[in-house]
Design a protein around this motif. Structure first.
Motif, PDB file in Angstrom:
ATOM      1  N   TRP A 282      -3.025   4.606   4.910  1.00 34.84           N
ATOM      2  CA  TRP A 282      -2.432   3.953   3.673  1.00 34.84           C
ATOM      3  C   TRP A 282      -3.489   4.078   2.679  1.00 34.84           C
ATOM      4  N   GLY A 283      -3.378   3.854   1.324  1.00 36.02           N
ATOM      5  CA  GLY A 283      -4.155   3.933   0.296  1.00 36.02           C
ATOM      6  C   GLY A 283      -4.526   2.695  -0.282  1.00 36.02           C
ATOM      7  N   ARG A 284      -5.712   2.818  -1.272  1.00 36.58           N
ATOM      8  CA  ARG A 284      -6.402   1.717  -1.734  1.00 36.58           C
ATOM      9  C   ARG A 284      -5.093   1.038  -2.684  1.00 36.58           C
TER      10      ARG A 284
ATOM     11  N   HIS B  11       0.972  -1.220  -0.195  1.00 34.68           N
ATOM     12  CA  HIS B  11      -0.080   0.006   0.072  1.00 34.68           C
ATOM     13  C   HIS B  11       0.865   1.383  -0.069  1.00 34.68           C
ATOM     14  N   ASP B  12       0.226   2.487  -0.687  1.00 35.36           N
ATOM     15  CA  ASP B  12       0.928   3.692  -0.298  1.00 35.36           C
ATOM     16  C   ASP B  12       0.500   3.988   1.262  1.00 35.36           C
TER      17      ASP B  12
ATOM     18  N   ARG C 149      -5.856   7.129  -4.426  1.00 34.47           N
ATOM     19  CA  ARG C 149      -5.618   5.989  -3.760  1.00 34.47           C
ATOM     20  C   ARG C 149      -6.756   5.948  -2.470  1.00 34.47           C
ATOM     21  N   VAL C 150      -8.039   6.820  -2.748  1.00 34.66           N
ATOM     22  CA  VAL C 150      -8.874   6.754  -1.617  1.00 34.66           C
ATOM     23  C   VAL C 150      -9.454   5.359  -1.569  1.00 34.66           C
ATOM     24  N   ARG C 151      -9.737   4.876  -0.164  1.00 39.96           N
ATOM     25  CA  ARG C 151     -10.340   3.634   0.030  1.00 39.96           C
ATOM     26  C   ARG C 151     -11.726   3.600   0.405  1.00 39.96           C
TER      27      ARG C 151
ATOM     28  N   GLY D  23       7.882   9.268   5.439  1.00 42.77           N
ATOM     29  CA  GLY D  23       8.853   8.173   5.537  1.00 42.77           C
ATOM     30  C   GLY D  23       8.046   6.914   5.132  1.00 42.77           C
ATOM     31  N   GLY D  24       6.862   6.714   5.031  1.00 45.90           N
ATOM     32  CA  GLY D  24       5.934   5.647   4.713  1.00 45.90           C
ATOM     33  C   GLY D  24       6.230   4.941   3.408  1.00 45.90           C
TER      34      GLY D  24
END
Length: 374
Positions: A121-123, A79-80, A110-112, A85-86
């Motif tokens: 984190w993103g979709r 995931h993003d 990347r909306v979930r 630093g992710g």
């Protein structure tokens, strides 16, 4: 699932209407002589080095309708995580005309659908294509998610709808295109088209996964005009068999072990053919369109010598089955390298190129921007 070569699919369907004529960026005569460099490295000058963009797949589209080609770069897995630093696996890069800026998080790309409280984190979604799926004059994006066997799924394939400024919201939750549940997609490539010429964008999806022990069938999704799609594969004559019938495999009637999808009108009859290119020595498929007695578009397998009418010949469907072993290959199976090079016009009257630096079988690769020097 890597490739020893790169294939480019530029999937732009449903371009926005032009209210005023755009500046003519084409030139009729470009001087060139043998030995003259065609491209120069503009990675640093356009900000790509500072952004540390890595990936296996490049998609080119104009997200804002400003005439500049933007980039969506993606690498496999994960995931993003939009914290300092992710981990990053996706870059939505806005072309300013003088460089690229990272708008991945601000674009909401990347909306979930159901984020947990505090989630950063993103979709997920690896395979992408862009088109105006809701007929509002801007380019939307379909992100097809690979569902791994044996793993709990938190994301599914989705359509994200553009508001015209490059900002996205999730499309309808209803529709066969999401394939949420027990029969998810395992896509290798997707292509937008309008198979029946009704003015609504449709989606051709070629799969690479296995419903043990045989490959998944490819899918034709019919657009509803709101960003959702319905599965019309069988009713449009696209029917293939599992790998239990040697006769079907020899006549290109088995499921593909897909690698790439494309759709275009090969014979200038006004209707697009659908093609699924397979990996290794497995069947390729070329589906030829026609119309039935009621005027509906139906497809026949142009590469099957035994197909004389719409759908699967009864002699093959009902014939005795013989187990066919799953193909074995020593080639790596990374699934992001089908779009390793892409054309992108970074400035007037130039055909530029964005590509990855490194082996297609390597870990995520640095994106290099090559400007046309002519």
């Amino acid at each position: 699932m890597g490739r020893p070569f790169a294939i480019l699919f530029v999937l732009l369907v449903g371009c926005p209407p032009v209210e005023e004529p755009l500046e003519d960026r084409c030139v009729s005569d470009v001087p060139w002589a043998p030995g003259t460099p065609v491209f120069r490295d503009a990675t640093d000058a356009w900000g790509m080095t500072d952004l540390n963009v890595l990936g296996h797949q490049i998609n080119v589209t104009d997200l804002e309708g400003d005439g500049f080609a933007d980039l969506i770069v993606h690498t496999e897995g994960g995931h993003d995580d939009f914290v300092e630093g992710g981990e990053r696996v996706t870059w939505v890069l806005r072309n300013t005309g003088a460089g690229f800026e990272d708008v991945t998080e601000s674009s909401n790309f990347r909306v979930r659908r159901d984020p947990a409280p505090g989630e950063t984190w993103g979709r997920q979604g690896t395979i992408m294509a862009s088109a105006d799926v809701d007929n509002d004059g801007d380019v939307d994006v379909y992100t097809a998610h690979w569902a791994w066997n044996g793993f709990e799924q938190t994301d599914w394939s989705e359509t994200v709808l553009n508001d015209g400024t490059g900002h996205f919201e999730l499309g309808p939750a209803e529709g066969d295109h999401r394939r949420e549940g027990e029969n998810p997609t395992r896509p290798a490539s997707v292509a937008f088209t309008d198979y029946d010429r009704d003015g609504l964008v449709d989606l051709w999806l070629v799969q690479n996964g296995f419903l043990d022990p045989y490959p998944d069938p490819d899918i034709l999704f019919e657009g509803r005009g709101d960003g959702s799609f319905r599965d019309v594969t069988a009713r449009r004559g696209i029917e293939t068999l599992p790998w239990t019938n040697i006769g079907a495999l020899n006549q290109a009637m088995g499921h593909t072990w897909g690698w790439a999808a494309t759709a275009c009108d090969l014979d200038d009859d006004g209707l697009p053919e659908l093609m699924a290119a397979s990996y290794g020595r497995t069947p390729n498929q070329l589906w030829h369109p026609g119309r039935d007695e009621e005027g509906r578009v139906v497809f026949t397998n142009a590469w099957s010598r035994s197909t004389t009418s719409v759908g699967m010949p009864e002699t093959l469907r009902n014939s005795a089955t013989v187990p066919v072993p799953r193909p074995r290959t020593s080639a790596p199976r990374g699934f992001g390298t089908r779009k390793a090079t892409a054309c992108v016009s970074a400035g007037p009257a130039k055909a530029d190129c964005a590509r990855f630096a490194g082996s297609l079988y390597s870990p995520p690769m640095t994106v290099v921007l090559l400007r046309c020097s002519l």
